[in-house]
Write an enzyme that holds these catalytic residues in place. Sequence first.
Site, PDB file in Angstrom:
ATOM      1  CG  LEU A   2       9.900 -17.101  -2.935  1.00 19.23           C
ATOM      2  CD1 LEU A   2       9.460 -17.099  -1.471  1.00 19.23           C
ATOM      3  CD2 LEU A   2      10.502 -15.750  -3.310  1.00 19.23           C
ATOM      4  CG  ASP A  20      -2.088   0.908   1.115  1.00 17.08           C
ATOM      5  OD1 ASP A  20      -2.317   1.450   0.017  1.00 17.08           O
ATOM      6  OD2 ASP A  20      -2.804   1.092   2.121  1.00 17.08           O
ATOM      7  CG  HIS A  55       0.338   1.977  -9.437  1.00 15.41           C
ATOM      8  ND1 HIS A  55       0.010   1.491  -8.182  1.00 15.41           N
ATOM      9  CD2 HIS A  55      -0.713   2.763  -9.820  1.00 15.41           C
ATOM     10  CE1 HIS A  55      -1.173   1.955  -7.829  1.00 15.41           C
ATOM     11  NE2 HIS A  55      -1.633   2.731  -8.804  1.00 15.41           N
ATOM     12  NE  ARG A  82      -6.977   1.690  -6.189  1.00 20.16           N
ATOM     13  CZ  ARG A  82      -5.768   1.516  -5.665  1.00 20.16           C
ATOM     14  NH1 ARG A  82      -4.698   1.606  -6.446  1.00 20.16           N
ATOM     15  NH2 ARG A  82      -5.626   1.261  -4.383  1.00 20.16           N
ATOM     16  CD  GLU A  98     -13.042  -5.306  -2.363  1.00 18.34           C
ATOM     17  OE1 GLU A  98     -13.964  -6.124  -2.206  1.00 18.34           O
ATOM     18  OE2 GLU A  98     -11.833  -5.623  -2.338  1.00 18.34           O
ATOM     19  NE  ARG A 140      -8.438   0.300   4.786  1.00 23.16           N
ATOM     20  CZ  ARG A 140      -8.007   1.560   4.849  1.00 23.16           C
ATOM     21  NH1 ARG A 140      -7.908   2.150   6.037  1.00 23.16           N
ATOM     22  NH2 ARG A 140      -7.688   2.229   3.761  1.00 23.16           N
ATOM     23  NE  ARG A 172      -3.196  -1.645   4.255  1.00 21.36           N
ATOM     24  CZ  ARG A 172      -4.438  -1.663   3.815  1.00 21.36           C
ATOM     25  NH1 ARG A 172      -5.287  -2.570   4.257  1.00 21.36           N
ATOM     26  NH2 ARG A 172      -4.846  -0.786   2.910  1.00 21.36           N
ATOM     27  CB  SER A 225      -7.972  -3.995   2.498  1.00 19.68           C
ATOM     28  OG  SER A 225      -7.754  -2.750   3.101  1.00 19.68           O
TER      29      SER A 225
END
Length: 261
Positions: A148, A37, A54, A88, A84, A211, A205, A213
């Site tokens: 991994l 975030d 981004h 955007r 969600e 939160r 986070r 989310s």
Amino acid sequence: MQMKIFGKKQKKQEHSLIDDDLSNSELLPSHIAIIMDGNGRWAKKRALPRIAGHHEGMKTVRKIARFADHIGIKVLTLYAFSTENWKRPKSEVDYLMGLPEKFLNSFLPELMERNIRVTMMGNKEGLPKHTQAVLNNAMEKTKNNTGLILNFAMNYGSRAEIVQAMKEIINEVNSGNLAIEDINEFKVNQYLMTSHLPEPDLLIRTSGEVRLSNFMLWQLAYTEFWFTDTLWPDFNESTFSEAITAYQNRNRRYGGLKGEE
């Protein structure tokens, strides 16, 4: 060119960044999940368009994937795009849908060299065809890798995942393949998108939000949480190590009294 950029020189730098006790510890988390975030806020602070954040965040994904692989993390799950996030602006969504191609096409040779396996959880069919194609290609090319697991949550929402699992279980009961009395937590796990993965030991986070989310609500029941104000593009190996060290200093009791008898 790819090998020169990400080869031995890069690995040498990684060794200088890590405390050897971190990777050798028996307390190293097996599965780390990250809610990435703060890309937009990172860009805004610099008077840049959100897509610049981004793009910078994509660089952080590479950096953290390398580091997780280096110290011996088994699974790294990254919340890349939620159900969600479709709300955007279209221009931003379109850019985000193109990031997997930019990331995976350039990073794939190194993923192969490092024996990293790419997986995805979420509604893949709801993604654009070109996004599906690049994800399918990366998963196919790396499917036999045994290092991994780099697991991307794309078009993912935990509530939708749980609802879908319930529908599949009900279907099994109605068809006579499953008895109601045989439904338990282990059985529910088998119908989740993470059925092939261990539950996360540590959730991180970034950006100061506290939160979940709609992220892995079932799987995080006994996960240790660690929050940081650091924006995702600024997240680095040192911050990652700080989170892991905090995890290693916690007493995971799972509802019992481990270490407090």
